[in-house]
Design a protein around this motif. Structure first.
Motif, PDB file in Angstrom:
ATOM      1  N   GLU A   1       0.830  -1.193   0.000  1.00  0.00           N
ATOM      2  CA  GLU A   1       0.000   0.000   0.000  1.00  0.00           C
ATOM      3  C   GLU A   1       0.879   1.264   0.000  1.00  0.00           C
ATOM      4  OE1 GLU A   1      -2.710  -0.267   3.288  1.00  0.00           O
ATOM      5  OE2 GLU A   1      -3.790  -1.962   2.409  1.00  0.00           O
ATOM      6  N   GLN A   2       1.967   1.251   0.758  1.00  0.00           N
ATOM      7  CA  GLN A   2       2.872   2.393   0.786  1.00  0.00           C
ATOM      8  C   GLN A   2       3.524   2.608  -0.578  1.00  0.00           C
ATOM      9  OE1 GLN A   2       5.584   1.615   3.996  1.00  0.00           O
ATOM     10  NE2 GLN A   2       4.301   2.688   5.497  1.00  0.00           N
ATOM     11  N   VAL A   3       3.916   1.541  -1.241  1.00  0.00           N
ATOM     12  CA  VAL A   3       4.527   1.646  -2.568  1.00  0.00           C
ATOM     13  C   VAL A   3       3.516   2.204  -3.559  1.00  0.00           C
ATOM     14  CG1 VAL A   3       5.456   0.281  -4.501  1.00  0.00           C
ATOM     15  CG2 VAL A   3       6.269  -0.138  -2.176  1.00  0.00           C
ATOM     16  N   ARG A   4       2.296   1.771  -3.486  1.00  0.00           N
ATOM     17  CA  ARG A   4       1.257   2.257  -4.404  1.00  0.00           C
ATOM     18  C   ARG A   4       0.977   3.738  -4.156  1.00  0.00           C
ATOM     19  NH1 ARG A   4      -3.056  -2.779  -4.329  1.00  0.00           N
ATOM     20  NH2 ARG A   4      -1.851  -4.112  -5.751  1.00  0.00           N
ATOM     21  N   ARG A   5       0.961   4.157  -2.894  1.00  0.00           N
ATOM     22  CA  ARG A   5       0.717   5.575  -2.590  1.00  0.00           C
ATOM     23  C   ARG A   5       1.866   6.444  -3.095  1.00  0.00           C
ATOM     24  NH1 ARG A   5      -0.750   4.692   3.504  1.00  0.00           N
ATOM     25  NH2 ARG A   5      -2.660   3.525   3.222  1.00  0.00           N
ATOM     26  N   SER A   6       3.077   5.937  -2.906  1.00  0.00           N
ATOM     27  CA  SER A   6       4.230   6.757  -3.354  1.00  0.00           C
ATOM     28  C   SER A   6       4.317   6.799  -4.871  1.00  0.00           C
ATOM     29  CB  SER A   6       5.524   6.211  -2.771  1.00  0.00           C
ATOM     30  OG  SER A   6       5.781   4.915  -3.267  1.00  0.00           O
ATOM     31  N   ALA A   7       3.773   5.779  -5.568  1.00  0.00           N
ATOM     32  CA  ALA A   7       3.790   5.769  -7.032  1.00  0.00           C
ATOM     33  C   ALA A   7       2.761   6.735  -7.600  1.00  0.00           C
ATOM     34  CB  ALA A   7       3.540   4.369  -7.556  1.00  0.00           C
ATOM     35  N   ASP A   8       1.739   7.038  -6.856  1.00  0.00           N
ATOM     36  CA  ASP A   8       0.665   7.951  -7.335  1.00  0.00           C
ATOM     37  C   ASP A   8       1.054   9.359  -7.182  1.00  0.00           C
ATOM     38  OD1 ASP A   8      -0.992   5.866  -7.982  1.00  0.00           O
ATOM     39  OD2 ASP A   8      -2.103   5.942  -6.091  1.00  0.00           O
TER      40      ASP A   8
END
Length: 118
Positions: free
Chosen positions: A111-118
């Motif tokens: 979830e953290q990786v997905r948030r930082s990718a957005d």
């Protein structure tokens, strides 16, 4: 040989064959079958050898009817099987908890990786 001994002999032999068949069909794992096989073999030996049964009965204090000692032996093995299953269940519970925790950590990191990718 009295009727109890004949029935017990047939039941022990039947249990032995049944356990081997379960292992052969892979319905029962080999490591779990060891205690069941030991139980069946010991009871079979006690049913076949009356002097051995009489010695065991005298050893545990059953003097009136030696075949009653077979129940003590059967109960001992059932308790050993229950203890074995309890240890296996405890191990599986710990592993399940550890895997669930690892999965929660990985999900959080994803979830953290997905948030930082957005």
């Amino acid at each position: 040989m009295d009727r109890v001994m004949v029935i017990g002999l047939l039941a022990s032999f039947g249990a032995l064959i049944f356990i081997l068949e379960l292992v052969r069909r892979q319905k029962l794992r080999e490591d779990y079958s060891l205690l069941w096989l030991a139980t069946a073999v010991v009871l079979l030996l006690l049913f076949v050898s009356r002097p051995l049964l009489d010695q065991l009965a005298a050893l545990i204090g059953v003097v009136t009817y030696p075949p009653a000692a077979l129940f003590a032996v059967a109960i001992f093995f059932v308790l050993a099987i229950l203890l074995h299953f309890s240890t296996v269940l405890t191990k599986l519970t710990r592993e399940n908890k550890r895997i669930a925790q690892q999965m929660a950590i990985l999900q959080h990191e994803l979830e953290q990786v997905r948030r930082s990718a957005d």
